[in-house]
Design a protein around this motif. Structure first.
Motif, PDB file in Angstrom:
ATOM      1  N   SER A  44      41.808  43.324  49.814  1.00  0.00           N
ATOM      2  CA  SER A  44      40.965  44.159  50.672  1.00  0.00           C
ATOM      3  C   SER A  44      41.789  45.031  51.599  1.00  0.00           C
ATOM      4  O   SER A  44      41.471  46.202  51.784  1.00  0.00           O
ATOM      5  N   GLN A  45      42.874  44.506  52.158  1.00  0.00           N
ATOM      6  CA  GLN A  45      43.686  45.336  53.059  1.00  0.00           C
ATOM      7  C   GLN A  45      44.322  46.499  52.309  1.00  0.00           C
ATOM      8  O   GLN A  45      44.466  47.583  52.851  1.00  0.00           O
ATOM      9  N   LEU A  46      44.702  46.246  51.079  1.00  0.00           N
ATOM     10  CA  LEU A  46      45.350  47.290  50.277  1.00  0.00           C
ATOM     11  C   LEU A  46      44.328  48.164  49.555  1.00  0.00           C
ATOM     12  O   LEU A  46      44.696  49.151  48.923  1.00  0.00           O
ATOM     13  N   ARG A  47      43.074  47.773  49.641  1.00  0.00           N
ATOM     14  CA  ARG A  47      42.009  48.472  48.905  1.00  0.00           C
ATOM     15  C   ARG A  47      42.421  48.680  47.446  1.00  0.00           C
ATOM     16  O   ARG A  47      42.407  49.798  46.921  1.00  0.00           O
ATOM     17  N   THR A  48      42.820  47.606  46.833  1.00  0.00           N
ATOM     18  CA  THR A  48      43.302  47.651  45.459  1.00  0.00           C
ATOM     19  C   THR A  48      42.608  46.566  44.643  1.00  0.00           C
ATOM     20  O   THR A  48      42.572  45.404  45.055  1.00  0.00           O
ATOM     21  N   ALA A  49      42.055  46.990  43.529  1.00  0.00           N
ATOM     22  CA  ALA A  49      41.363  46.060  42.637  1.00  0.00           C
ATOM     23  C   ALA A  49      42.170  45.905  41.358  1.00  0.00           C
ATOM     24  O   ALA A  49      42.698  46.881  40.822  1.00  0.00           O
ATOM     25  N   ILE A  50      42.270  44.674  40.892  1.00  0.00           N
ATOM     26  CA  ILE A  50      43.000  44.408  39.649  1.00  0.00           C
ATOM     27  C   ILE A  50      42.053  43.800  38.626  1.00  0.00           C
ATOM     28  O   ILE A  50      41.332  42.843  38.930  1.00  0.00           O
ATOM     29  N   PHE A  51      42.088  44.395  37.455  1.00  0.00           N
ATOM     30  CA  PHE A  51      41.316  43.860  36.340  1.00  0.00           C
ATOM     31  C   PHE A  51      42.292  43.441  35.251  1.00  0.00           C
ATOM     32  O   PHE A  51      43.214  44.187  34.929  1.00  0.00           O
ATOM     33  N   ILE A  52      42.075  42.270  34.729  1.00  0.00           N
ATOM     34  CA  ILE A  52      42.879  41.826  33.597  1.00  0.00           C
ATOM     35  C   ILE A  52      41.957  41.793  32.393  1.00  0.00           C
ATOM     36  O   ILE A  52      41.036  40.981  32.322  1.00  0.00           O
ATOM     37  N   ASP A  53      42.190  42.741  31.507  1.00  0.00           N
ATOM     38  CA  ASP A  53      41.285  42.907  30.373  1.00  0.00           C
ATOM     39  C   ASP A  53      41.712  42.058  29.198  1.00  0.00           C
ATOM     40  O   ASP A  53      42.888  42.072  28.804  1.00  0.00           O
ATOM     41  N   GLY A  54      40.771  41.339  28.660  1.00  0.00           N
ATOM     42  CA  GLY A  54      41.032  40.578  27.437  1.00  0.00           C
ATOM     43  C   GLY A  54      41.318  41.533  26.290  1.00  0.00           C
ATOM     44  O   GLY A  54      40.609  42.518  26.113  1.00  0.00           O
ATOM     45  N   CYS A  55      42.378  41.256  25.542  1.00  0.00           N
ATOM     46  CA  CYS A  55      42.780  42.161  24.454  1.00  0.00           C
ATOM     47  C   CYS A  55      41.686  42.276  23.398  1.00  0.00           C
ATOM     48  O   CYS A  55      41.520  43.326  22.791  1.00  0.00           O
ATOM     49  N   PHE A  56      40.930  41.233  23.200  1.00  0.00           N
ATOM     50  CA  PHE A  56      39.843  41.316  22.237  1.00  0.00           C
ATOM     51  C   PHE A  56      38.641  42.043  22.831  1.00  0.00           C
ATOM     52  O   PHE A  56      38.145  43.022  22.273  1.00  0.00           O
ATOM     53  N   ARG A 101      44.921  48.036  36.096  1.00  0.00           N
ATOM     54  CA  ARG A 101      44.474  47.208  34.976  1.00  0.00           C
ATOM     55  C   ARG A 101      45.673  46.631  34.243  1.00  0.00           C
ATOM     56  O   ARG A 101      46.691  47.298  34.084  1.00  0.00           O
ATOM     57  N   LEU A 102      45.491  45.434  33.804  1.00  0.00           N
ATOM     58  CA  LEU A 102      46.483  44.797  32.945  1.00  0.00           C
ATOM     59  C   LEU A 102      45.769  44.340  31.689  1.00  0.00           C
ATOM     60  O   LEU A 102      44.588  44.002  31.737  1.00  0.00           O
ATOM     61  N   TRP A 103      46.507  44.290  30.616  1.00  0.00           N
ATOM     62  CA  TRP A 103      46.005  43.611  29.433  1.00  0.00           C
ATOM     63  C   TRP A 103      46.442  42.158  29.512  1.00  0.00           C
ATOM     64  O   TRP A 103      47.479  41.849  30.111  1.00  0.00           O
ATOM     65  N   GLU A 104      45.643  41.349  28.889  1.00  0.00           N
ATOM     66  CA  GLU A 104      45.992  39.938  28.725  1.00  0.00           C
ATOM     67  C   GLU A 104      47.446  39.792  28.219  1.00  0.00           C
ATOM     68  O   GLU A 104      48.204  38.973  28.714  1.00  0.00           O
ATOM     69  N   HIS A 105      47.834  40.645  27.267  1.00  0.00           N
ATOM     70  CA  HIS A 105      49.176  40.514  26.681  1.00  0.00           C
ATOM     71  C   HIS A 105      50.279  40.911  27.662  1.00  0.00           C
ATOM     72  O   HIS A 105      51.422  40.516  27.496  1.00  0.00           O
ATOM     73  N   ASP A 106      49.943  41.717  28.686  1.00  0.00           N
ATOM     74  CA  ASP A 106      50.954  42.068  29.689  1.00  0.00           C
ATOM     75  C   ASP A 106      51.418  40.817  30.432  1.00  0.00           C
ATOM     76  O   ASP A 106      52.583  40.703  30.804  1.00  0.00           O
TER      77      ASP A 106
END
Ligand SMILES: [Zn+2]
Length: 130
Positions: A44-56, A101-106
């Motif tokens: 919240s302080q950084l106003r940054t959201a991270i999503f980790i997307d499933g490769c499938f 965003r990150l991929w699961e494989h990352d």
């Protein structure tokens, strides 16, 4: 293919949590209901959201293979997921929230994209004094 889940991937999120801890990165919450799209991690302080997307589920170009069975079902399902991803990113960006965003494989392969994410978090922490 593993069991169908509504959202996210628990083991991937656990791996991310462990990485945050070992890199002494704090200030995040998981799936906060007050942030549109309920990101996997939110600073919240950084106003940054991270999503980790499933490769499938999000059809990563490196890992994804379309199942032979029920092809049209999967195509539609994945199209909807990706459309939703874009909507969430646009909405958050419009509200001044940065989306990473990150991929699961990352995570599994500790790719450069993962290092990049850490460098962005550190840079934003430094700039915002968080
Ligand atoms: Zn992948």
């Amino acid at each position: 293919m593993s069991r169908i889940r509504g959202r996210g991937n628990r083991s991937t999120e656990r791996a991310m949590t462990a990485l945050f801890r070992s890199n002494r990165i704090t200030g995040w919450r998981r799936h906060p209901a007050y942030v549109f799209g309920r990101p996997d991690f939110y600073f919240s302080q950084l106003r940054t959201a991270i999503f980790i997307d499933g490769c499938f589920w999000h059809a990563c170009s490196r890992c994804f293979k379309m199942p032979a069975q029920n092809r049209s079902f999967w195509e539609e399902k994945i199209r909807r997921n990706r459309r939703r991803d874009r909507l969430v990113a646009r909405t958050l960006n419009a509200g001044g929230i940065r989306v990473l965003r990150l991929w699961e494989h990352d995570l599994e392969r500790r790719t450069r994209r993962l290092s990049y994410l850490f460098s962005v978090l550190r840079a934003r922490s430094a700039v915002l004094g968080a």
